[in-house]
Scaffold this active site. Structure first.
Site, PDB file in Angstrom:
ATOM      1  CG  HIS A  14      21.167  28.070   4.785  1.00 24.55           C
ATOM      2  ND1 HIS A  14      22.022  27.723   3.772  1.00 24.55           N
ATOM      3  CD2 HIS A  14      21.970  28.413   5.835  1.00 24.55           C
ATOM      4  CE1 HIS A  14      23.273  27.869   4.169  1.00 24.55           C
ATOM      5  NE2 HIS A  14      23.277  28.300   5.419  1.00 24.55           N
ATOM      6  CG  HIS A  55      32.714  29.009   5.260  1.00 26.34           C
ATOM      7  ND1 HIS A  55      31.849  28.210   4.573  1.00 26.34           N
ATOM      8  CD2 HIS A  55      32.325  28.955   6.549  1.00 26.34           C
ATOM      9  CE1 HIS A  55      30.981  27.673   5.406  1.00 26.34           C
ATOM     10  NE2 HIS A  55      31.233  28.108   6.609  1.00 26.34           N
ATOM     11  CG  HIS A 113      22.986  32.332   7.923  1.00 27.16           C
ATOM     12  ND1 HIS A 113      24.224  32.739   7.485  1.00 27.16           N
ATOM     13  CD2 HIS A 113      23.034  30.985   7.909  1.00 27.16           C
ATOM     14  CE1 HIS A 113      24.970  31.687   7.224  1.00 27.16           C
ATOM     15  NE2 HIS A 113      24.275  30.604   7.484  1.00 27.16           N
TER      16      HIS A 113
END
Lengths: 580, 592
Positions: A129, A14, A125
């Site tokens: 971040h 998303h 991932h």
């Protein structure tokens, strides 16, 4: 090592996004795809955003040193394979992956952007971040805590950031996830997962956290820094099951049906009170887990500064508690969700891989596409509303301030759009905070949203301490309040003066505006202060129900036409619904 | 044999209001019972041709008397046979609670639409105590997410008493549902957006077994058969594309035109029988309107009602609606060439504007500027930005005018009279409340159009300016509908969304065309019959090729160290036989 700018890309889950970072580490452009595709939470390959970034910066995609994707799709598919419920569900997943070539990121980026696929690289991932938070922070050394639903496998990760390096310290893996825990209750409370979490946060002050201790006991913290979450109430397996089991309803009663109308404050039905209490309990539980993770991170690293990233880091109430109760040396990257992974991936490549020195801390998130006078003029001419050009910025701020003071609701579109989910005076809807009528007007006739949802105040940095109880009144660059990422109490003697931005528990998600970082918006708040003696504005994101933030002048004109906004200021052009 | 329930004439106009009123009268007093939706003044949704939802009843089942009262209220929907079935249905549901069947075929459906259905079901039936059957594996995922605790299964329970069916655009219907329908145990309601249009036995709603008289066009030729199996009916055709589907709001032909009857007779008509061929996009097709509500149908009625004469002979008019959603003037021309050479219409109307500029926004710049080609973006071409600059706008308008001029010349060369109507857009009008809500809902469900819609004021402005120049000296060939539409106030609801018209809007368009034609018709002679049509040729089928196969995915997993995943993928590929195209070398990830 190839010199040249680096493009970071995040997509397919998303909030797809790109970030274009210069070879020296300057953030040239960063934006979510949804701003240009006008599809909220757009997860598709962010080619629109990338092309606009190239156009805006003059960077030729052929000159890119690298394109860094924010995660590893095959590792993700491997996790789905290991945890999926049954073969048919996995087949469905594989079918969708095949149909969209989802695993072939280099191929898609090559086809979509004309980039040499040999220049595409993939990060993980959580490292993306972590990089997004640490490299934008003002800290030379900091503990970095990433908390989200799940990346490849990790759900929480702790890093030690030092200079140009990020070193993993501890992690927690699927299905033990605070993000998914929060999302499960978001679904249970009738909101859309990955969209309604902040509504749960907004509901919480209406309830009593009577189950917080019980929920917290579902987490067991391990000596290695991870935690385990009992799974008997949850079902996080991929494949379409609800994220919770029937056991959750047995314990906490029936879930809230989606779309149920919010009750009047004077007549709260028992079910609603139960849901409010549950929201309060979940929120308090999440705060306690976050506080514990942050304290643990600081202890393990021996440091006193912390950076937060991951979707859970958008929980501004929890951030406020970290700020007050653990350390005021806190940095939260404004696009803490998955979109931020694009920025982190690019920054990691520049700083960690290419060893280029870090730049100063992020002071503004006006990193998107700019609206200029010519575009504003064209949009005004194309519209069906009265408009006029104001001679200078001083006239603009005094005219808009006068209208706001008179109770009007004004759309405010200035300069480059914001990076991240918060409107920070670039694409904002503004109103007076002095009366609840303005708040209700914005809620019901402009935003068409639930009446319990609070609005945030924008306040000048100079006046912030007069109105809010801030943990660090110096408010340095990177402070969470600069990006509307931390909730703090409104000073008790001021709450009656600004009811429209004071939540039911006396708190506010304050946005402190710095003169250097946002001179025009700062001037507007000051002008409003001269009219009303209150240098505070109600500030909410400029969008129509279900849409992303407006980006272009044309987007703003369309939103203006579809809502009951009274006026719209785009650059120096003021558009009104008054008849000439 | 399927049975069709037709509505008596004269009731269509206010059908939704009547339906809601009837239901409210029947169920409004019962505790816990309310109409799930269906208010005529509520927001409308896009997707004109398919019913959306058939839930009519509330959480607590009403009494038999209330149901029978409802049956009376529904009398206008039913033929005798339908009444018998309704009676049978009521007798069953009065004695047992039904299982609700959500037939949410995912093909061609927006996920947001599925979510909307599921949310409505969840709200209404969450405490029902019976499973909700979702006859679609893909949709079941969405439904489960949305039902928040309700039991969902994908197999039909053996003891199901009765089902309420959600019509969707799938062509594949499980056998169990067909059997239930044949036993009269299954009912469907057609909704257009949130407007209830009719309630009927579902046999007629099954695209897998379409009504033999109503939907025979689906079986006419190989492309219509293929189109009927796709979600929206749009399919590549050797000459552009066609969109063939079972339109519940009125007949379409084997190429998706809103033409109900055979055209053969028109080829040999007398010179006192004039044919008007209307081309255009959905603005001419008339989504959300019944066949007889479209301006083409209204124009035909109005012209015939005028009883015009020539040489003391009465003139007769036939108006053919060749409108198809999403087409530009270029495609109109192609269909004019394909389908009008035998009919040889006396008058050709191109009612267009919006699609030409809308499609041009996403058209390849080279094709647009060098060849004046616009097209419907193919599936999967999501990565083309929609951006508008002054240069693009000029290019788009120029392309449009050149194609319009070409169409004009082709029509003139065929001996017919050409009229161009610039279709109205909602941005020119002070919106009514319903228009505003309609546009908001449209943009919510079709977010890809948001940017294009935001451009409309500029597009209309540029078009009107340049078309005025184009029309200089041939004023009778041009009508700007934005003028009369902008003159109507906020009390008139003429638009459903950004460009599609309500029945009232279509009536206004028909009035204006009728006035223009009455002036022109005395100078338009009748036509002689055309030469006979040569036979066509058979062309090869078209198929999409996936970018990636399960084999390459398995090989990539192996190459990147995910051995267990690779093994499972390889097994899946073997068992399903869906290994897909081969020949691509596996890729490896350049991990950082």
């Amino acid at each position: 090592m190839t010199a040249g700018p680096v493009l970071g890309v995040a997509c397919d889950y998303h909030d797809s996004a790109i970030a274009l970072v210069g070879s020296d580490g300057d953030i040239l452009f960063a934006a979510e795809e949804e701003r240009f595709s006008r599809r909220k939470h757009d997860s598709r390959l962010p080619v629109r955003a990338a092309r606009i970034a190239f156009e805006h910066t003059g960077v030729d995609p052929r000159d890119l040193a690298a394109v860094v994707y924010y995660e590893q799709p095959l590792a993700k598919l491997d996790r789905l394979h290991r945890h999926v419920g049954d073969d048919s569900a996995f087949e469905g997943i594989v079918r969708r992956w095949l149909a969209t070539s989802r695993a072939d990121i280099p191929g898609r980026l090559s086809r979509g952007l004309g980039i040499d696929r040999a220049r595409v690289a993939l990060l993980t991932h959580h490292l993306s971040h972590a990089a997004s938070a640490f490299y934008c922070s003002p800290f030379e050394e900091a503990a970095v805590v990433v908390i989200d639903g799940v990346g490849e496998d990790e759900t929480v990760s702790l890093w030690r950031g030092r200079g140009l390096d990020l070193e993993p310290v501890a992690s927690c893996v699927f299905p033990h996830s605070l993000g998914l825990f929060y999302s499960a209750f978001t679904a249970f409370l009738g909101f859309e997962v990955n969209e309604g979490e902040y509504k749960v946060m907004g509901m919480a002050p209406f309830g009593r956290p009577r189950w917080a201790e019980e929920l917290l006991s579902e987490f067991s913290f391990q000596p290695d820094g991870s935690f385990r979450l009992r799974q008997h109430w949850f079902d996080f397996r991929p494949g379409g099951r609800l994220p919770y089991t029937a056991g959750l309803a047995e314990r906490f009663g029936p879930p809230r049906p989606p779309g149920t109308d919010f009750p009047q404050a004077t007549d709260v039905p028992a079910d609603w009170q139960r849901w409010f209490d549950l929201a309060a309990s979940v929120q308090v539980c999440a705060e306690e887990v976050i506080l514990r993770l942050v304290r643990d991170a600081l202890q393990r690293t021996g440091l006193d500064a912390v950076c937060l990233a991951g979707g859970v880091a958008l929980n501004s109430v929890a951030n406020g508690r970290v700020n007050r109760e653990v350390t005021s040396r806190l940095f939260v990257q404004p696009a803490a969700g998955d979109a931020g992974g694009a920025l982190g991936a690019a920054l990691w490549h520049v700083h960690c891989r290419n060893r280029r020195p870090r730049r100063q801390a992020m002071a503004s998130c006006a990193l998107g596409r700019a609206v200029d006078f010519e575009e504003a003029l064209a949009a005004a001419r194309a519209g069906a509303f009265a408009w006029r050009v104001l001679p200078d910025e001083a006239t603009l701020t005094s005219e808009v301030a006068r209208r706001l003071a008179a109770g009007q609701v004004v759309g405010w579109v200035q300069g480059r759009s914001e990076w991240g989910p918060r409107a920070l005076g670039q694409r904002s809807i503004l109103a007076s905070p002095l009366t609840v009528e303005a708040r209700d007007m914005v809620n019901l006739k402009i935003k068409y949203r639930e009446p319990f949802r609070p609005f945030a105040p924008s306040v000048t940095k100079e006046a912030a301490a007069d109105w809010f109880d801030l943990p660090d009144q110096d408010l340095p660059d990177g402070a969470a309040e600069r990006f509307m990422l931390s909730v703090c109490p409104v000073r008790a003697d001021r709450r009656d003066a600004i009811p429209a931005v004071t939540h039911v528990d006396g708190s506010a998600r304050v946005h402190v505006v710095d003169r250097q970082a946002s001179p025009l918006y700062h001037a507007l708040i000051q002008a409003f202060g001269r009219c009303t003696r209150v240098p505070v504005l109600l500030n909410t994101s400029f969008n129509v129900r279900g849409e992303p933030l407006v980006d272009s002048a044309a987007d703003a004109m369309l939103a203006f036409a579809l809502t009951d906004l009274d006026a719209l200021a785009i650059d120096r052009i003021l558009v009104t619904k008054e008849t000439s | 044999m399927a049975h069709r329930v037709d509505l008596p004439p004269g009731l269509r106009q206010s059908l939704a209001d009547r339906a809601v009123a009837s239901l409210e009268a029947a169920f409004g007093q019962a505790d816990g019972v309310s109409i799930a939706f269906g208010r005529a003044d509520g927001p409308v949704f896009n997707e004109p041709s398919y019913g959306d939802l058939a839930i009519l009843l509330g959480q607590d089942w009403p009494t038999g008397d209330q149901l029978l009262a409802a049956a009376e209220a529904f009398a206008w929907t039913a033929s005798d046979l339908a009444r018998q079935r309704l009676d049978a249905w009521l007798s069953v549901v009065c004695s047992s609670r039904p299982t609700i069947v959500l037939w949410a075929a995912g093909i061609g459906r927006e996920p947001s639409t599925l979510a909307l259905w599921a949310r409505m079901v969840a709200q209404r039936f969450r405490y029902w105590g019976k499973p909700i059957v979702v006859v679609d594996e893909g949709a079941a995922i969405t439904v489960r997410e949305q039902l928040a605790g309700g039991e969902v299964c994908t197999a039909m329970p053996a003891d199901v008493a009765v089902a309420v069916l959600f019509l969707a655009d799938s062509l594949v219907v499980p056998r169990e549902l067909v059997e239930m329908a044949e036993a009269g145990r299954l009912w469907a309601a057609d909704f257009v957006g949130q407007r209830l249009m009719k309630v009927q036995p579902t046999a007629t709603g099954f695209r897998a077994e379409p009504d033999p008289t109503f939907a025979r066009h689906l079986e006419t030729h190989r492309f219509s058969r293929s189109a009927a199996k796709t979600g929206g009916g749009r399919i590549p055709f050797p000459f552009g594309d066609i969109r063939v589907f079972d339109n519940l709001l009125g007949p379409t032909d084997a190429f998706g035109h809103r033409i109900g009857g055979p055209l053969e007779d028109l080829a040999s008509r007398t010179s006192f029988h004039l044919v008007i061929a209307v081309f255009g996009g959905s603005g001419a097709f008339g989504p959300r309107c019944f066949h007889d509500e479209t301006f083409a149908a209204r124009l035909e009625r109005r012209l015939n009602a005028l009883q015009l004469r020539r040489d003391s002979q009465p003139l007769r008019f036939t108006v053919l609606n060749f409108g198809r959603s999403g087409v530009a003037v270029l495609q109109e021309m192609i269909h004019f060439l394909l389908f009008c050479h035998r009919i040889r219409p006396e008058i050709v109307i191109s009612h267009s504007g919006m699609n030409d500029l809308g499609l041009a926004l996403s058209t390849d710049p080279y094709l647009l500027t060098a060849h004046d080609i616009t097209y419907w973006e193919p599936e999967g071409a999501e990565e083309r930005p929609l951006e508008l600059s002054e240069r693009d706008l000029d290019d788009m308008v120029s392309t449009y005018l050149r194609r319009l001029q070409q169409f004009h010349e082709i029509v003139q060369a065929s001996g017919a009279t050409f009229i161009h109507g610039l279709q109205p857009l909602s941005c020119v009008k002070q919106p009514s409340r319903q228009e505003k809500l309609g546009l908001i809902e449209f943009l919510r469900y079709w977010p890809d159009y948001r940017k294009a819609v935001s451009y409309h004021p500029r597009l209309v402005s540029a078009l009107r300016r340049d078309l005025a120049q184009w029309a200089a000296g041939r004023e009778e060939a041009y009508i700007d509908f934005n003028l009369p539409f902008s003159a109507r106030g906020a009390d008139a609801t003429l638009f459903y969304d950004h460009c599609h018209l309500t029945a009232e809007g279509h009536a206004l368009v028909a009035d204006i065309y009728a006035k223009r034609l009455v002036r022109l018709i005395p100078a338009i002679p009748g036509r002689a019959p055309p030469p006979s049509r040569p036979r066509g040729v058979v062309l090869p089928d078209c198929g999409a090729v996936a970018e990636m196969s399960i084999t390459t995915l398995a090989e990539a997993a192996e190459a990147n160290g995910f051995a267990e995943l690779a093994s499972r993928l390889a097994t899946m590929g073997t068992e399903s036989g869906c290994t897909g195209p081969v020949g691509k070398s596996p890729f490896t990830y350049p991990l950082e």
